[in-house]
Design an enzyme around this catalytic site. Structure first.
Site, PDB file in Angstrom:
ATOM      1  N   LYS A  54       0.838  -1.206   0.000  1.00 56.79           N
ATOM      2  CA  LYS A  54       0.000   0.000   0.000  1.00 56.79           C
ATOM      3  C   LYS A  54       0.871   1.253   0.000  1.00 56.79           C
ATOM      4  O   LYS A  54       0.635   2.200  -0.753  1.00 56.79           O
ATOM      5  CB  LYS A  54      -0.945  -0.016   1.215  1.00 56.79           C
ATOM      6  CG  LYS A  54      -2.009  -1.107   1.103  1.00 56.79           C
ATOM      7  CD  LYS A  54      -2.860  -1.299   2.361  1.00 56.79           C
ATOM      8  CE  LYS A  54      -3.758  -2.533   2.157  1.00 56.79           C
ATOM      9  NZ  LYS A  54      -4.744  -2.738   3.221  1.00 56.79           N
ATOM     10  N   GLN A  98      -4.742  -1.471   9.542  1.00 57.34           N
ATOM     11  CA  GLN A  98      -4.654  -2.817   8.973  1.00 57.34           C
ATOM     12  C   GLN A  98      -5.194  -3.856   9.950  1.00 57.34           C
ATOM     13  O   GLN A  98      -4.846  -3.853  11.134  1.00 57.34           O
ATOM     14  CB  GLN A  98      -3.195  -3.113   8.594  1.00 57.34           C
ATOM     15  CG  GLN A  98      -2.995  -4.404   7.814  1.00 57.34           C
ATOM     16  CD  GLN A  98      -3.537  -4.352   6.392  1.00 57.34           C
ATOM     17  OE1 GLN A  98      -3.742  -3.285   5.812  1.00 57.34           O
ATOM     18  NE2 GLN A  98      -3.796  -5.500   5.816  1.00 57.34           N
ATOM     19  N   ASP A 121     -11.317   2.566   3.996  1.00 60.62           N
ATOM     20  CA  ASP A 121     -11.611   1.133   4.006  1.00 60.62           C
ATOM     21  C   ASP A 121     -13.122   0.869   3.914  1.00 60.62           C
ATOM     22  O   ASP A 121     -13.543  -0.241   3.612  1.00 60.62           O
ATOM     23  CB  ASP A 121     -11.138   0.515   5.339  1.00 60.62           C
ATOM     24  CG  ASP A 121      -9.879  -0.319   5.181  1.00 60.62           C
ATOM     25  OD1 ASP A 121      -9.641  -0.825   4.075  1.00 60.62           O
ATOM     26  OD2 ASP A 121      -9.154  -0.460   6.185  1.00 60.62           O
TER      27      ASP A 121
HETATM   28  N1  L34 Z   1      -8.054  -2.579   7.249  1.00 56.49           N
HETATM   29  N2  L34 Z   1      -7.273  -4.680   6.720  1.00 56.49           N
HETATM   30  C1  L34 Z   1      -7.816  -3.519   6.338  1.00 56.49           C
HETATM   31  N3  L34 Z   1      -8.109  -3.257   5.038  1.00 56.49           N
HETATM   32  C2  L34 Z   1      -7.882  -4.188   4.092  1.00 56.49           C
HETATM   33  O1  L34 Z   1      -8.239  -3.953   2.831  1.00 56.49           O
HETATM   34  C3  L34 Z   1      -7.286  -5.401   4.457  1.00 56.49           C
HETATM   35  N4  L34 Z   1      -6.935  -6.375   3.532  1.00 56.49           N
HETATM   36  C4  L34 Z   1      -7.110  -7.778   3.905  1.00 56.49           C
HETATM   37  C5  L34 Z   1      -6.413  -7.984   5.260  1.00 56.49           C
HETATM   38  N5  L34 Z   1      -6.594  -6.874   6.169  1.00 56.49           N
HETATM   39  C6  L34 Z   1      -7.028  -5.640   5.806  1.00 56.49           C
HETATM   40  C7  L34 Z   1      -5.909  -6.265   2.673  1.00 56.49           C
HETATM   41  O2  L34 Z   1      -5.340  -5.218   2.450  1.00 56.49           O
HETATM   42  C8  L34 Z   1      -6.420  -8.490   2.765  1.00 56.49           C
HETATM   43  N6  L34 Z   1      -5.631  -7.471   2.099  1.00 56.49           N
HETATM   44  C9  L34 Z   1      -4.701  -7.715   1.070  1.00 56.49           C
HETATM   45  C10 L34 Z   1      -3.962  -6.706   0.463  1.00 56.49           C
HETATM   46  C11 L34 Z   1      -3.040  -6.962  -0.522  1.00 56.49           C
HETATM   47  C12 L34 Z   1      -2.846  -8.243  -0.953  1.00 56.49           C
HETATM   48  C13 L34 Z   1      -3.564  -9.277  -0.377  1.00 56.49           C
HETATM   49  C14 L34 Z   1      -4.476  -9.012   0.632  1.00 56.49           C
HETATM   50  C15 L34 Z   1      -1.813  -8.486  -1.991  1.00 56.49           C
HETATM   51  O3  L34 Z   1      -1.136  -7.595  -2.424  1.00 56.49           O
HETATM   52  N7  L34 Z   1      -1.629  -9.745  -2.410  1.00 56.49           N
HETATM   53  C16 L34 Z   1      -0.628 -10.104  -3.389  1.00 56.49           C
HETATM   54  C17 L34 Z   1       0.471 -10.904  -2.742  1.00 56.49           C
HETATM   55  C18 L34 Z   1       1.184 -10.161  -1.660  1.00 56.49           C
HETATM   56  C19 L34 Z   1       2.187 -11.006  -0.911  1.00 56.49           C
HETATM   57  O4  L34 Z   1       3.126 -11.531  -1.560  1.00 56.49           O
HETATM   58  O5  L34 Z   1       2.074 -11.112   0.298  1.00 56.49           O
HETATM   59  C20 L34 Z   1      -1.296 -10.912  -4.468  1.00 56.49           C
HETATM   60  O6  L34 Z   1      -0.800 -10.918  -5.577  1.00 56.49           O
HETATM   61  O7  L34 Z   1      -2.326 -11.541  -4.163  1.00 56.49           O
END
Ligand code: L34
Length: 297
Positions: A54, A98, A121
């Site tokens: 982010k 988060q 959010d």
């Molecule tokens: N307050 N908490 C709040 N807001 C959110 O919108 C979230 N979420 C979820 C967990 N907690 C939160 C996220 O940001 C899940 N989440 C999230 C964000 C980004 C990715 C996955 C979940 C992401 O970038 N995933 C990548 C892989 C990242 C890695 O290697 O760890 C992908 O390609 O899926």
């Protein structure tokens, strides 16, 4: 049928380009720079990874962006005070705490403390209520990303049978609420399944659009999917480590088998995750515009 794989990574990059133009316009015409703070409590590796993503994206877009990391043992009162500080900071348009938070902190109390106008959010009860009524101010980032992927991939949502697996406040409930609205990019017939659903397969087999946010690998297998369905995999499960110590990620859907039945499927990684991050940026630009009284499109 072998599915077309829709890349959240590519669609997210396209949206970021659109946002860059909007940010430049805000700067040139209004001297406004969107401001975002991401608050992370503790050092859960998944949360660290998401929050880092982010911040990186916010910087790339030229936001005023702050990473505020707090120790896992911060008191609830101190965390509430921190939120209040950003509520009162005019350079900050968006506040994200988060999740999940450590057990000793009442998550709802913290989310309810965020100024709804800065709640990028969309988790504050005022924004949840507005979403339900069909007058949303901020869509929660993951559901927003899912809807955007569907529309940009040309999927017809109107009239579709949508089945959501999972009923979390983060994903399942808000995506169901968004897609059922009498609005464009919605108007679907929505079923929500969960751990107490009697026969999940009977429901998922009817889905034109299957949205899986169950939180466990292989929650949806090929026998549960209708030929030609659109399958959105929201899960991000850390199932192990590579020899270099990098986390191995897996979705909630048995991708290899389901892709032979679906017409469209999203991968993990590179699917919904990158969209979540990018929609947070879109919400922050929106919050900055709202704060300045600039009309929204
Ligand atoms: N307050 N908490 C709040 N807001 C959110 O919108 C979230 N979420 C979820 C967990 N907690 C939160 C996220 O940001 C899940 N989440 C999230 C964000 C980004 C990715 C996955 C979940 C992401 O970038 N995933 C990548 C892989 C990242 C890695 O290697 O760890 C992908 O390609 O899926």
């Amino acid at each position: 049928m072998t599915a077309r794989i829709i890349s959240g990574k590519e669609i997210a990059a396209q949206i970021r380009e659109e946002l860059k133009a909007e940010v430049a316009d805000l700067s040139a015409k209004h001297a406004i720079r969107p401001g975002l703070v991401t608050i992370l409590v503790g050092d859960n590796p998944a949360s660290v990874s998401y929050v880092t993503g982010k911040q990186k994206t916010a910087h790339e877009l030229g936001f005023h962006s702050i990473q505020d990391t707090q120790p896992a043992d911060i008191s609830e009162e101190d965390l509430l005070r921190l939120v209040e500080k950003y509520n009162n900071d005019p350079a900050i348009h968006g506040i994200l705490v988060q999740l999940p938070l450590p057990k000793h902190i009442n998550e709802n109390r913290v989310l309810y403390a965020i100024n709804p106008d800065k709640d990028v959010d969309g988790f504050h009860p005022v924004n949840v209520g507005r979403l339900m009524i069909g007058d949303a101010r901020f869509y929660p980032c993951t559901p927003y990303g899912i809807r955007e992927m569907l529309t940009r991939a040309g999927v017809q949502i109107e009239g579709a049978e949508v089945v959501v697996v999972g009923r979390s406040n983060l994903v399942g409930k808000p995506i169901a609420m968004m897609l059922v609205q009498k609005q464009k990019s919605a108007n679907a017939t929505v079923t929500v399944c969960h751990t107490r659903t009697k026969d999940i397969r009977a429901h998922t087999l009817r889905a034109d659009i299957l949205i899986v946010a169950a939180g466990a690998p292989d929650s949806v297998t090929a026998d549960m999917v209708k030929e030609g369905a659109v399958v959105i995999d929201v899960g991000v499960n850390r199932v192990g480590f590579t020899s270099e110590g990098k986390a191995i990620l897996k979705g909630d859907v048995d991708f290899d088998a389901v892709k032979e039945k679906a017409s469209i499927i999203t991968p993990v990684p590179g699917g919904v995750g990158p969209m979540t991050i990018t929609m947070l940026m879109k919400n922050t630009v929106r919050a900055a515009k709202l704060a300045a009284g600039i009309p929204l499109e």
